[in-house]
Scaffold this motif. Sequence first.
Motif, short mmCIF file in Angstrom:
data_model
loop_
_atom_site.label_atom_id
_atom_site.label_comp_id
_atom_site.label_asym_id
_atom_site.label_seq_id
_atom_site.Cartn_x
_atom_site.Cartn_y
_atom_site.Cartn_z
N LYS A 55 -3.87 11.01 6.44
CA LYS A 55 -3.83 10.35 7.75
C LYS A 55 -2.70 10.94 8.60
CE LYS A 55 -4.40 5.98 7.65
NZ LYS A 55 -4.16 4.53 7.52
N ALA A 56 -3.03 11.54 9.74
CA ALA A 56 -2.05 12.15 10.62
C ALA A 56 -1.29 11.08 11.40
CB ALA A 56 -2.73 13.10 11.58
N PRO A 57 0.04 11.24 11.58
CA PRO A 57 0.81 10.25 12.36
C PRO A 57 0.42 10.30 13.83
CG PRO A 57 2.17 12.14 11.82
CD PRO A 57 0.88 12.32 11.07
N ILE A 58 0.46 9.16 14.47
CA ILE A 58 0.10 9.07 15.88
C ILE A 58 1.30 9.49 16.73
CG2 ILE A 58 -0.68 7.49 17.68
CD1 ILE A 58 -1.67 5.68 15.43
N GLN A 59 1.08 10.33 17.72
CA GLN A 59 2.15 10.73 18.63
C GLN A 59 2.31 9.63 19.67
OE1 GLN A 59 4.18 13.52 18.62
NE2 GLN A 59 5.20 12.29 20.18
N LYS A 136 2.45 -4.22 9.19
CA LYS A 136 3.38 -3.40 8.43
C LYS A 136 3.69 -2.08 9.13
CE LYS A 136 0.91 -3.36 4.63
NZ LYS A 136 0.54 -3.05 3.24
N ASN A 137 2.83 -1.68 10.06
CA ASN A 137 3.00 -0.40 10.73
C ASN A 137 2.80 -0.60 12.23
OD1 ASN A 137 2.85 2.21 11.71
ND2 ASN A 137 1.63 2.98 9.99
N ALA A 138 3.86 -0.36 13.01
CA ALA A 138 3.78 -0.57 14.46
C ALA A 138 2.74 0.35 15.11
CB ALA A 138 5.15 -0.34 15.09
N GLU A 139 2.51 1.53 14.53
CA GLU A 139 1.51 2.44 15.07
C GLU A 139 0.11 1.83 15.02
OE1 GLU A 139 1.90 6.03 12.90
OE2 GLU A 139 3.73 6.67 13.93
N ALA A 140 -0.14 1.05 13.99
CA ALA A 140 -1.44 0.39 13.86
C ALA A 140 -1.65 -0.60 14.99
CB ALA A 140 -1.55 -0.30 12.51
N ASN A 364 -8.52 4.44 10.47
CA ASN A 364 -7.42 4.54 11.43
C ASN A 364 -6.52 3.32 11.32
OD1 ASN A 364 -9.99 5.94 12.79
ND2 ASN A 364 -8.15 7.00 13.44
N ILE A 365 -7.16 2.15 11.11
CA ILE A 365 -6.41 0.92 10.91
C ILE A 365 -7.06 0.14 9.77
CG2 ILE A 365 -5.62 -1.23 11.95
CD1 ILE A 365 -5.93 0.13 14.67
N GLY A 366 -6.33 -0.05 8.70
CA GLY A 366 -6.81 -0.85 7.57
C GLY A 366 -6.33 -2.28 7.72
N ILE A 367 -7.26 -3.22 7.62
CA ILE A 367 -6.94 -4.64 7.79
C ILE A 367 -7.36 -5.38 6.53
CG2 ILE A 367 -7.27 -6.69 9.22
CD1 ILE A 367 -8.14 -4.80 11.48
N ALA A 368 -6.40 -5.90 5.78
CA ALA A 368 -6.68 -6.58 4.51
C ALA A 368 -6.60 -8.09 4.68
CB ALA A 368 -5.70 -6.13 3.44
N MET A 369 -7.40 -8.79 3.89
CA MET A 369 -7.33 -10.25 3.85
C MET A 369 -6.17 -10.66 2.96
SD MET A 369 -9.93 -11.23 5.73
CE MET A 369 -9.83 -9.75 6.74
N GLY A 370 -5.33 -11.55 3.43
CA GLY A 370 -4.18 -12.00 2.65
C GLY A 370 -4.58 -12.76 1.40
N THR A 371 -5.84 -13.20 1.35
CA THR A 371 -6.36 -13.92 0.19
C THR A 371 -6.95 -12.96 -0.85
OG1 THR A 371 -8.44 -14.20 1.42
CG2 THR A 371 -6.86 -16.01 1.51
N GLY A 372 -6.88 -11.66 -0.58
CA GLY A 372 -7.50 -10.67 -1.46
C GLY A 372 -6.55 -10.10 -2.49
N THR A 373 -6.88 -8.91 -2.99
CA THR A 373 -6.12 -8.28 -4.06
C THR A 373 -4.88 -7.56 -3.52
OG1 THR A 373 -7.41 -6.23 -3.89
CG2 THR A 373 -8.23 -7.92 -5.40
N ASP A 374 -3.91 -7.38 -4.39
CA ASP A 374 -2.68 -6.69 -4.00
C ASP A 374 -2.95 -5.24 -3.61
OD1 ASP A 374 -1.31 -8.98 -4.53
OD2 ASP A 374 -0.59 -8.37 -6.50
#
Length: 438
Positions: A55-59, A136-140, A364-374
């Motif tokens: 994943k390339a960093p966003i400028q 967790k990532n301001a770029e997201a 580009n943006i991963g969004i996890a459920m807080g009720t899911g797996t670590d």
Amino acid sequence: MITGEPVPVEKNINDKVSSGTINGNQVFVMQAEKVGDDTLLAQIIKMVNEASRSKAPIQKLTDKVSKIFVPTVVLVAVLTFILWQFFGPEGKKSLFAFVNAVAVLIVACPCALGLATPMSLMVGIGKGAKNGILIKNAEALEQMNKVNVLITDKTGTLTEGKPSVEHIETIDNDKNLILQLAYSLNQNSGHPLSNAVIKKAKEENIKPEKTENFENISGKGVKGNINGKTVYVGNESLLTSHHISISENLKRKAAEVQAKAQTISYVAEGDKVLGFISFTDKIKENAKKAIHQLANEGIEVIMMTGDNEHTAKAVANELGIKNFKANCQPEDKLNEVKKLQQKGKIVAMTGDGINDSPALAQANIGIAMGTGTDVAIESAEITLLKGDISGVAKSRLLSEKLLKISKKTYFLPLFIMFWVFRLRQDYCIRFLEFCCHP
């Protein structure tokens, strides 16, 4: 773990089993065809690592503007000094040149660019946390506003991820009797469907009867003696194996319920079928509203699930999702994300399981459920603490407002510089002379 199905999958001779999954009640002999780095779980870990590295960093827009703005301000200050040295009033050329050069540097100072954007991000991340959105990532957060495709898992993301009692069908309208018999038997079982029956019975304040000679028949159901009669709770094959017939009318009703992707458990007492209990993995409360909102904003929603075609279609129809894919393996979700990215799409992925983690890391943006797996949470940039998919729409709105505020700060120094230059220069001169010669 791999398919994300809420109900355990039956396994027979020569069927494949995945490492890391849980066996049910009986013992079986397994032949290990792959070990170590060759197992499916190891391959998932490898895919997550590769996706994270690729994943390339966003400028950031701030960096782009600053590269132009800062040298320009310095150049203007130098030119201002030179011009006032030539065209300033006699005897005060150096004074005017110095004052105006410093005025340019102070008024057009790029501090707004250096401070306003981080402050906006800090406020945005704080607002997100208050609404159950952990960033967790301001770029997201910055890129969320650009998303035009959302790939979502089904089980645990759009649905609760666990079966619950949906309907009780009876022949003599005594639903409490059916629920009581099922509760009495299932309190001796650890099956997920048993837990759903127990929960429903407790909600209805139904008390269980004493059960004797309990037997768990793997892949079919359970049976036992209650009040001197043998009671059966399970699928059609359980009743058939004990020579208990099901009326055509009840079979027809069961087929109608199964067409809605619901699981059926018949309840029989002796040789008489009393009715059936249907189970479903309930759709989350705000899922339908969230999907419609995202669709109205022009985002293409794609549901990808490891569950079967029948169940996937029923959930997709209920939520109004036109594009869905069933029987998906982890690599299928990962490849779909890559395919869309190659077409120039900005892809967001939502999921809660181990099987979603490679796609979460690649998107580009991963969004996890807080009720899911670590593993899923670790692979994503944004976590919805409450496991509510409506958080995707909230994240998008937060990103939109954040970008608007940040862009305004880019033009603020220019506006102030223009406004200050309209002031009479003699005020600045007099102030400086006063300071130098009190």
